[in-house]
Enzyme design. Structure first.
Site, PDB file in Angstrom:
ATOM      1  N   ASN A   1      -7.068   3.387  10.045  1.00  0.00           N
ATOM      2  CA  ASN A   1      -6.299   2.319  10.692  1.00  0.00           C
ATOM      3  C   ASN A   1      -6.133   2.584  12.183  1.00  0.00           C
ATOM      4  O   ASN A   1      -5.837   1.687  12.947  1.00  0.00           O
ATOM      5  CB  ASN A   1      -4.919   2.162  10.029  1.00  0.00           C
ATOM      6  CG  ASN A   1      -4.161   3.456   9.979  1.00  0.00           C
ATOM      7  OD1 ASN A   1      -4.618   4.431   9.396  1.00  0.00           O
ATOM      8  ND2 ASN A   1      -2.998   3.499  10.602  1.00  0.00           N
TER       9      ASN A   1
ATOM     10  N   CYS B   1       3.400   1.573  11.976  1.00  0.00           N
ATOM     11  CA  CYS B   1       4.376   2.421  11.284  1.00  0.00           C
ATOM     12  C   CYS B   1       4.649   3.690  12.077  1.00  0.00           C
ATOM     13  O   CYS B   1       5.569   4.421  11.770  1.00  0.00           O
ATOM     14  CB  CYS B   1       3.871   2.827   9.908  1.00  0.00           C
ATOM     15  SG  CYS B   1       2.950   1.563   9.095  1.00  0.00           S
TER      16      CYS B   1
ATOM     17  N   HIS C   1      -1.239  -8.143   2.910  1.00  0.00           N
ATOM     18  CA  HIS C   1      -1.007  -8.696   4.257  1.00  0.00           C
ATOM     19  C   HIS C   1      -2.067  -8.286   5.270  1.00  0.00           C
ATOM     20  O   HIS C   1      -2.089  -8.780   6.390  1.00  0.00           O
ATOM     21  CB  HIS C   1       0.414  -8.374   4.754  1.00  0.00           C
ATOM     22  CG  HIS C   1       0.658  -6.951   5.150  1.00  0.00           C
ATOM     23  ND1 HIS C   1       0.766  -6.553   6.461  1.00  0.00           N
ATOM     24  CD2 HIS C   1       0.835  -5.834   4.413  1.00  0.00           C
ATOM     25  CE1 HIS C   1       1.019  -5.253   6.510  1.00  0.00           C
ATOM     26  NE2 HIS C   1       1.067  -4.791   5.291  1.00  0.00           N
TER      27      HIS C   1
ATOM     28  N   ALA D   1       0.802  -1.220   0.000  1.00  0.00           N
ATOM     29  CA  ALA D   1       0.000   0.000   0.000  1.00  0.00           C
ATOM     30  C   ALA D   1       0.837   1.272   0.000  1.00  0.00           C
ATOM     31  O   ALA D   1       0.439   2.281  -0.586  1.00  0.00           O
ATOM     32  CB  ALA D   1      -0.931   0.003   1.205  1.00  0.00           C
TER      33      ALA D   1
ATOM     34  N   GLN E   1      -7.576  -0.787   5.030  1.00  0.00           N
ATOM     35  CA  GLN E   1      -8.293  -1.411   6.153  1.00  0.00           C
ATOM     36  C   GLN E   1      -9.727  -1.783   5.777  1.00  0.00           C
ATOM     37  O   GLN E   1     -10.521  -2.177   6.641  1.00  0.00           O
ATOM     38  CB  GLN E   1      -8.293  -0.477   7.379  1.00  0.00           C
ATOM     39  CG  GLN E   1      -6.912  -0.127   7.898  1.00  0.00           C
ATOM     40  CD  GLN E   1      -6.174  -1.319   8.525  1.00  0.00           C
ATOM     41  OE1 GLN E   1      -6.760  -2.372   8.790  1.00  0.00           O
ATOM     42  NE2 GLN E   1      -4.880  -1.155   8.758  1.00  0.00           N
TER      43      GLN E   1
HETATM   44  N1  PMP Z   1      -2.592   2.682   4.609  1.00  0.00           N
HETATM   45  C1  PMP Z   1      -3.191   2.228   5.707  1.00  0.00           C
HETATM   46  C2  PMP Z   1      -4.547   2.767   6.085  1.00  0.00           C
HETATM   47  C3  PMP Z   1      -2.574   1.252   6.506  1.00  0.00           C
HETATM   48  O1  PMP Z   1      -3.185   0.799   7.599  1.00  0.00           O
HETATM   49  C4  PMP Z   1      -1.289   0.768   6.108  1.00  0.00           C
HETATM   50  C5  PMP Z   1      -0.578  -0.291   6.945  1.00  0.00           C
HETATM   51  N2  PMP Z   1      -0.478   0.034   8.315  1.00  0.00           N
HETATM   52  C6  PMP Z   1      -0.704   1.275   4.942  1.00  0.00           C
HETATM   53  C7  PMP Z   1      -1.378   2.229   4.214  1.00  0.00           C
HETATM   54  C8  PMP Z   1       0.667   0.800   4.473  1.00  0.00           C
HETATM   55  O2  PMP Z   1       0.582  -0.522   4.028  1.00  0.00           O
HETATM   56  P1  PMP Z   1       1.871  -1.373   3.610  1.00  0.00           P
HETATM   57  O3  PMP Z   1       2.446  -1.870   4.885  1.00  0.00           O
HETATM   58  O4  PMP Z   1       1.341  -2.480   2.769  1.00  0.00           O
HETATM   59  O5  PMP Z   1       2.785  -0.493   2.847  1.00  0.00           O
END
Ligand code: PMP
Length: 372
Positions: free
Chosen positions: A146, A316, A198, A69, A176
Site C-alpha cells: 500500500n 492509517c 472500500h 481487512a 491493494q
Molecule cells: N492492508 C492493506 C495493505 C491496506 O492498504 C489497508 C488499508 N489501508 C488495510 C490492510 C486495512 O484495511 P481496512 O481499512 O479495511 O481495515
C-alpha cells in the site's frame, strides 16, 4: 477536485449505494432468521461469497465476511495461532493491521521473523528462505504494498514455502490487489486471502477473508455463531451486497491496462523535473515519489489547496512519525520526509492526470523557491 488517494479509499459506485439501500429498507431481514424472506437474503449474500471465490479463482474453500481487512488480517493470523513452539514469518513492509499483530505475537513469546525488503519494495526472497523452517506455522505477506505499489511474487513465495516448510500456512493481505490484479489462489496454494470492499468502490466497514480450509481457523470473536461460527455478529448485508455489485462491475484487465497509462503519464510528467525521485514499482495503481528539498506533508497540503488530493503514505500511519516501510527499503530520511503517494482509479481521465502532474510540479517548484 482531482482525487489521487485511491489506495486510502475509493468512491463507492452510486448504484452500489442503491443496492445498499435496497437491503437496508426493503430486504432488511436478518439473514440468520428462519422465514423465507430472511432465507432469501441469506442466499443473496452467498452470491457475493461466490463472486469473491470466482475472482480469486478458488474452486473450494470458504469466504468469511468481516468488518474489513483489519479484522480479516487479525482473524487469519490469530485464528490460525496454535500453542506450542511455533514460529511466524511476516514481511517488514506489512500494513499495521498485520505488523501490529506480529508484534503482539512477539510479546506473547512466539518467535517472529520479519523478512527484509529490497530497495524496489518487494520482499527479499533469499531472506525468506533463510527464516522459514519446519517450525513455521504461518507466513503472512502482502500481495501489493500500500505504500509503494510493489507486487510480491506470490508464486516464488509459494515455491519457497512448499520446499522449506510445506506445513506452514500462507496468508496474503490482498487489499491493494483484489479486483485490481488477477490472482489464482488455487494455483498458488494460498490458505488465506484478505480483502476490503472500500478499496474497490464498495462501502467502508465490510470485507472478507478467504480460507482454503477453515478447519485450521478458530474464531476470535465470540457470539451468536454467524459465518459458521468463524465470525459472530449479524452480517453487514447491505455492505456485502454493495461489495458484490462492485465486484460485478469491475473489469480487472481493462482497468489494469487503462490505469497503467495513467501511471505512465504521471511518471512522464514528473520525471522531467530535477529533484523528483520515483520508486519504480509494478502495480499501476500506486506511485510513490519524493520531491527533494520539500516536506511531503507541506506539498500534500499545498496541493490540497489547489484541489489535488494525494497521500503521504498509508492513511492509517499518517499520525505516526517516519515511515517504517520506506525505512526498511533503505530509503534515507530526507527522501522519506519529502515523499508522497499518488494512487489511481480507472475513473480518472488522462487530462486530469496531466493537469494534476502540472500542478504538482508547479507547487513543488514554488515550495522549493520558498525554502531557499
Ligand atoms: N492492508 C492493506 C495493505 C491496506 O492498504 C489497508 C488499508 N489501508 C488495510 C490492510 C486495512 O484495511 P481496512 O481499512 O479495511 O481495515
Amino acid at each position: 477536485m482531482i482525487y489521487l488517494d485511491n489506495a486510502a479509499t475509493t468512491k463507492m459506485f452510486e448504484k452500489g449505494v442503491d443496492i445498499y439501500k435496497k437491503y437496508a429498507c426493503q430486504f432488511f431481514f436478518n439473514p440468520s432468521a428462519g422465514y423465507s424472506q430472511a432465507i432469501d437474503v441469506r442466499h443473496d449474500i452467498d452470491k457475493t461469497r461466490q463472486k469473491i471465490k470466482d475472482t480469486l479463482n478458488a474452486e473450494k474453500g470458504n469466504v468469511i465476511f468481516t468488518s474489513g481487512a483489519t479484522e480479516s488480517n487479525n482473524l487469519a493470523i490469530l485464528g490460525s495461532k496454535r500453542n506450542g513452539k511455533w514460529e511466524y514469518v511476516f514481511s517488514s513492509g506489512e500494513h499495521p493491521s498485520v505488523y501490529n499483530v506480529a508484534r503482539y505475537l512477539e510479546n506473547q513469546g512466539f518467535i517472529v521473523h520479519y523478512v527484509k525488503l529490497t530497495e524496489n519494495g518487494q520482499i527479499d526472497y533469499e531472506d525468506l528462505k533463510n527464516v522459514v523452517n519446519e517450525k513455521t506455522r504461518l507466513i503472512s505477506i502482502m500481495h501489493v504494498s500500500n505504500e509503494t505499489g510493489a507486487i510480491n511474487d506470490l508464486s516464488l513465495i509459494n515455491n519457497i514455502r512448499q520446499k522449506y516448510c510445506p506445513k506452514a500456512l500462507l496468508h496474503i493481505d490482498g487489499v491493494q490487489a483484489f479486483c485490481k490484479i488477477p490472482v489464482n489462489v488455487d494455483e498458488l496454494n494460498i490458505d488465506f486471502y484478505t480483502l476490503s470492499a472500500h478499496k474497490f468502490h464498495g462501502p467502508k466497514g465490510v470485507g472478507a477473508l478467504y480460507a482454503r480450509d477453515v478447519s485450521c481457523l478458530k474464531n476470535i470473536v465470540y457470539g451468536g455463531g454467524q459465518e459458521e461460527g468463524y465470525r459472530s455478529g449479524t452480517e453487514n448485508v447491505g455492505g456485502i451486497m454493495a461489495m458484490g455489485y462492485a465486484i460485478d462491475n469491475i473489469d480487472i484487465t481493462k482497468n489494469y491496462q487503462y490505469v497503467e497509462k495513467l501511471k505512465k503519464c504521471m511518471e512522464n510528467e514528473l520525471e522531467t523535473v530535477k529533484g523528483v525521485n520515483i520508486i519504480k514499482t509494478e502495480s499501476p495503481y500506486i506511485l510513490s515519489v519524493s520531491f527533494s528539498g520539500v516536506n511531503g506533508e507541506t506539498l500534500m497540503r499545498s496541493l490540497q489547496d489547489k484541489g489535488v488530493l494525494v497521500g503521504i503514505g498509508s492513511a492509517c500511519s499518517t499520525k505516526k512519525a517516519g515511515n517504517r516501510v520506506l525505512e526498511n527499503m533503505g530509503i534515507n530520511q530526507d527522501k522519506i520526509k519529502s515523499h508522497i503517494r499518488i494512487s489511481f482509479s480507472e475513473e480518472l481521465s488522462l487530462d486530469e492526470i496531466k493537469n494534476a502532474g502540472k500542478n504538482i510540479i508547479e507547487t513543488y517548484q514554488y515550495l522549493l523557491e520558498k525554502v531557499k
